[in-house]
Design a protein around this motif. Structure first.
Motif, short mmCIF file in Angstrom:
data_model
loop_
_atom_site.label_atom_id
_atom_site.label_comp_id
_atom_site.label_asym_id
_atom_site.label_seq_id
_atom_site.Cartn_x
_atom_site.Cartn_y
_atom_site.Cartn_z
N PRO A 29 0.81 -1.22 0.00
CA PRO A 29 0.00 0.00 0.00
C PRO A 29 0.84 1.27 0.00
CG PRO A 29 -0.04 -1.05 2.15
CD PRO A 29 0.67 -2.00 1.23
N ARG A 30 0.29 2.32 -0.61
CA ARG A 30 0.86 3.66 -0.57
C ARG A 30 -0.04 4.48 0.35
NH1 ARG A 30 1.05 4.80 -5.89
NH2 ARG A 30 -0.64 6.32 -6.02
N VAL A 31 0.55 5.19 1.32
CA VAL A 31 -0.20 5.77 2.42
C VAL A 31 0.04 7.27 2.51
CG1 VAL A 31 -0.57 5.68 4.93
CG2 VAL A 31 -0.03 3.59 3.68
N ASN A 32 -1.01 8.00 2.87
CA ASN A 32 -0.85 9.40 3.26
C ASN A 32 -0.27 9.40 4.67
OD1 ASN A 32 -1.39 11.98 4.49
ND2 ASN A 32 -2.75 12.44 2.77
N ALA A 61 -1.54 1.64 -4.32
CA ALA A 61 -0.73 0.46 -4.01
C ALA A 61 0.12 0.11 -5.22
CB ALA A 61 -1.59 -0.71 -3.60
N GLU A 62 1.20 -0.57 -4.98
CA GLU A 62 2.07 -1.04 -6.05
C GLU A 62 1.96 -2.56 -6.16
OE1 GLU A 62 6.78 -1.00 -7.48
OE2 GLU A 62 6.16 0.04 -5.65
N ALA A 63 1.74 -3.05 -7.39
CA ALA A 63 1.69 -4.50 -7.64
C ALA A 63 3.10 -4.99 -7.87
CB ALA A 63 0.81 -4.80 -8.84
N ILE A 115 -8.76 1.43 -5.17
CA ILE A 115 -7.72 2.46 -5.19
C ILE A 115 -6.87 2.21 -6.43
CG2 ILE A 115 -7.64 2.78 -2.69
CD1 ILE A 115 -5.20 0.92 -2.67
N PRO A 116 -6.13 3.24 -6.91
CA PRO A 116 -5.26 3.02 -8.08
C PRO A 116 -4.15 2.02 -7.75
CG PRO A 116 -5.60 5.37 -7.65
CD PRO A 116 -6.14 4.65 -6.47
N LYS A 139 -8.22 5.42 -14.63
CA LYS A 139 -7.76 6.08 -13.40
C LYS A 139 -7.36 5.07 -12.33
CE LYS A 139 -10.54 10.25 -14.10
NZ LYS A 139 -11.63 11.10 -13.56
N LEU A 140 -7.81 3.81 -12.49
CA LEU A 140 -7.46 2.78 -11.51
C LEU A 140 -6.12 2.12 -11.80
CD1 LEU A 140 -10.94 1.08 -11.06
CD2 LEU A 140 -9.77 2.56 -9.44
N LEU A 141 -5.50 2.51 -12.92
CA LEU A 141 -4.23 1.90 -13.30
C LEU A 141 -3.17 2.99 -13.38
CD1 LEU A 141 -3.46 -1.04 -14.00
CD2 LEU A 141 -3.57 -0.38 -16.41
#
Length: 819
Positions: A582-585, A594-596, A649-650, A681-683
């Motif tokens: 996950p990418r977090v504020n 998040a990064e796959a 989320i993207p 926008k999701l990618l």
């Protein structure tokens, strides 16, 4: 005289038991030779809606529904008048006009001249089965509650509240209505809210048992009725989440148990025509009665084994099995188990046996044994077990079977301090034969190779087919290391003679890799892996030879050679998995993306780092296929989350420069989004700086096309490449991801602090996103906060995780630092 009287009493008791048992399980009628009804049991009356008085003296035509043709009844009468047993399905009409189906067996009773003078019909109600067959689609649409409401009996559910109290959630069925205990009355109430204190306390004890995972049965009297309750736990995983119970009015059944007195021949007919193996035991375990199927099984008549114990009747080879289950059944517990019996014809027979307590006036008087033939099912299970460990084509052990044998051999070798060898065999250029002559010839060749290799095995050796043209040999009685070399050469020599298949003269050679226990490994994985490495060294040495493993083969270069070989199979064998980080504020903790990340779950080496296989994939060109798989996998997962109602989320994916610079890249992305009906926008796409420095005009065109799809572009590992900052403005990048190299120990290394601060200011100046990767400590996070870098990614919040764990993270929506 007193003895005779006792014998008559005992016979009457036996008849009473049998009468109850069969009156409860069958619909019975007796007619004279003309078809006039002389006797019906209660189940017959219940089903037909006629009273006994209305039926006695009537012809069976009173039940005709008009469904069957005249010829149907002519053929039936012709059969039974000839003295034959007739079986078939019949539609009848009840007194109230209701149509119902019964499976009917009509047994003629013959006089001394062999002529029928009376008929007994034994019916089984199959109306529900027929209705299901005819109206399956309609039945699936019926509302569950409405179905339950129409049950003759009753059912209920209850849960355990947070305060530990048991509360009813549903109560339906005609019986529940009659008792005044429907859903409206019971919903959200505890037993103490509804019943007297004594009854509620008793029920609570039963529910407590059921919530431990046990099925509970009990009886008690309520409002003038004797009720039977069957309560079962419902599990979610290993946890009991609710109970479901059925309620049966057994008042009439219990009363009938005291009154059953019927003619013995009636129930002997039922026993005679049962296809199950039926026996009756008294309370001491002595045989009281058996049906013809048991006589056929034993080759003995009832007279020979009556009043004998089961052990003396030689039914069970293992006396403990019978005695163990019988003792439980005589205590009132229903028993079900499986046994193997030798039929008198010499064949093994597998039976599923149920021991059912015979309960009269709350006392167990004996046990019914009903055995169902499950031989065919057992044979299928044994076949499946065989196929699980054997290769279907060659009948040799497969990989699983070989690993099992090797594991056992290693235990023996360790205990006895012996050596053993594992040999990995691969047929040289077998693919050429397969591609040229076809798979049929290839399969026949593999069969003959397997036979020839197997015939030449030494004592204590075994062979397995690992798949394709690969075999494994286990030499478990090895006297010396030199012996393994001689043995390998012998195997090579055995394949020098040609194979003759369908008119073709075929020559094959074999390469062999050898690993030795304990020198080259002490477990299954190491020995097979090292034999595999030695095999490919043999291939590299010109084939048709053998190589023994040495530690020098385990170098990084040779490992890379093996990984490159296996990498080509990984996509086909579905060995890749996707994890998400996950990418977090960093201020609010909200998950913003998040990064796959791809992982390779190698069948031998386990999880392999992307750092090891991604360079190989780029070098071999496989990175394009792998990248396409990642895109599709991410899109499939986004669709799955959408269907489950999980917040989306993207998701960003890494694209290699090799793939990004291909002309069809954008079109391929467009097709994937269209296939899965996803918003761009999701990618998000992450590319390296090196992707920007080649063919500037084409890069700008590709970036613009991706932006038209709504896709954001980020520069990954920013600061580690060769591009200049001017590219960020020229290419209108959406954001940068600062590499972990500049984040690690940022608070204590002033050089990293200065570089990172400059990158963040540059991103803000260009009005683009900035993300810090590899954030692992609170000190790093606080530094980034002070320099207005809000979005972070790293182990401080979460490592890359699998789908199920990431779904739970998405459901929460926020993360806190892991301190």
């Amino acid at each position: 005289m007193k003895y005779k009287l006792q014998e008559i009493v005992m016979m009457n008791n036996d008849l009473s038991d049998l009468t109850f048992a069969f009156d409860e399980s069958a619909i019975i009628a007796i007619t004279d030779h003309t078809g006039k009804i002389e006797f019906v049991n209660k189940k017959f009356c219940d089903l037909s809606r006629y009273t006994e008085e209305e039926l006695i003296g009537q012809n069976h035509r009173i039940l005709k529904s008009g469904y069957h043709s005249k010829e149907f009844y002519i053929n039936m009468w012709r059969s039974i008048r000839s003295g034959k047993v007739w079986k078939g399905e019949v539609q009848n009409k009840a007194k109230d006009g209701r149509l119902y189906w019964v499976h009917t067996t009509i047994v003629p009773f013959l006089n001394e001249k062999g002529k029928p003078y009376r008929y007994i019909s034994i019916r089984v109600d199959i109306t529900e089965q027929k209705e299901v067959e005819a109206k399956l689609q309609e039945a699936l649409k019926n509302d569950f509650i409405q179905t339950v409401k129409n049950l003759e009996n009753g059912m209920f559910k209850l849960i355990k509240d947070v305060d530990g109290s048991y509360k009813y959630t549903i109560a339906e069925g005609k019986l529940m209505d009659q008792l005044g205990l429907d859903t409206e009355k019971l919903s959200h109430k505890t037993p103490f809210d509804v019943f007297s204190n004594d009854i509620a306390t008793y029920k609570y004890r039963q529910y407590e048992k059921a919530f431990t995972g046990k099925r509970v049965n009990y009886e008690f009297e309520l409002r003038g009725r004797l009720l039977y309750f069957d309560v079962s736990p419902i599990f979610s995983g290993e946890k009991v989440v609710e109970l479901v119970g059925s309620v049966h009015d057994i008042t009439e059944m219990r009363n009938t148990q005291k009154q059953l007195q019927e003619n013995q021949i009636l129930y002997q007919s039922l026993l005679k025509h049962s296809q199950d193996y039926v026996m009756t035991f008294d309370s001491k375990g002595k045989v009281v009665n058996i049906n013809p199927k048991v006589e056929e099984l034993l080759g003995q008549s009832l007279e020979n084994i009556q009043n004998k114990s089961l052990e003396n009747a030689t039914l069970f080879e293992n006396e403990f099995v019978h005695r163990h289950h019988f003792e439980k059944a005589i205590k009132g517990e229903v028993q079900t188990f499986e046994i193997q019996i030798l039929h008198k014809n010499g064949k093994n027979l597998y039976l599923n046996v149920s021991y059912l307590p015979i309960i009269i006036e709350k006392q167990v008087k004996g046990v019914y044994s009903i055995g169902r033939d499950i031989t065919e099912e057992k044979m299928k299970q044994e076949l499946n077990a065989y196929l699980a460990n054997h290769d279907e084509l060659t009948k040799l052990a497969n990989r699983r079977g070989f690993e099992k044998n090797l594991r056992e051999a290693l235990q023996f070798a360790e205990k006895n301090r012996q050596k053993l060898a594992v040999m990995y065999l691969d047929l040289d250029r077998f693919k050429r034969i397969n591609d040229t002559l076809g798979h049929y010839i290839g399969d026949r060749l593999l069969e003959q190779v397997a036979l020839r290799l197997n015939d030449g095995l030494a004592k204590g050796s075994s062979i397995a087919r690992m798949g394709g043209d690969e075999f494994m040999v286990l030499c478990s009685e090895l006297e010396s290391e030199e012996g393994s070399v001689l043995y390998a050469q012998m195997l090579i020599n055995r394949l020098t003679e040609p194979f003759f298949i369908e008119g073709f003269e075929l020559y094959v050679t074999v390469s062999i890799g050898i690993s030795l226990y304990p020198k080259d490994g002490e477990n299954v994985v190491d020995l097979m892996k090292h034999a595999d490495i030695a095999l490919y060294r043999a291939k590299d040495q010109g084939r048709n030879t053998y190589q023994t493993f040495s530690s020098s083969m385990n170098s990084r270069n040779f490992q890379s050679f093996l990984l490159e070989r296996d990498l080509r199979k990984a996509l086909i064998n579905q060995e890749f998995i996707v994890q998400f980080q996950p990418r977090v504020n960093g201020i609010t903790g909200k998950i913003v993306g998040a990064e796959a990340l791809i992982r390779w779950n190698h069948p031998v080496y386990g999880l392999i780092s992307p750092d090891e296989f991604i360079p190989l994939a780029e070098e071999t060109g496989l990175i394009i296929s792998i990248g396409q798989w990642v895109k599709k996998s991410v899109c499939e997962q986004l669709v799955s989350w959408k269907e489950k109602g999980i917040p989306l989320i993207p998701i960003s994916i890494n694209i290699s420069a090799q793939r990004f610079l291909q002309k069809d890249f954008t079109e391929n992305v467009r097709k994937v989004l269209k296939e899965f009906e996803l918003d761009g926008k999701l990618l998000e796409i992450e590319i390296t700086e090196n992707s920007l420095i080649k063919n500037e005009e084409f890069v700008i065109q590709t970036l613009n096309e991706l932006k038209e799809l709504g896709i954001k572009i980020y520069i990954d590992d920013f600061g580690t490449g060769y591009s200049s900052f001017s590219y960020l403005k020229a290419f209108q990048i959406d954001g940068i991801k600062i590499d972990q190299l500049f984040i690690r120990n940022i608070s204590s290394e002033s050089e990293n602090a200065g570089i990172t601060s400059a990158m963040v200011k540059l991103a803000h100046h260009l009005n683009i996103d900035v993300i810090a990767e590899g954030v692992e400590t609170m000190e790093e996070l606080l530094f980034l906060h002070e320099h207005d870098c809000t979005h972070v990614q790293g182990y401080l919040y979460s490592k890359p995780v699998g789908i199920e764990e990431f779904e739970a993270i998405l459901q929460r929506g926020v993360l806190k630092p892991i301190i």
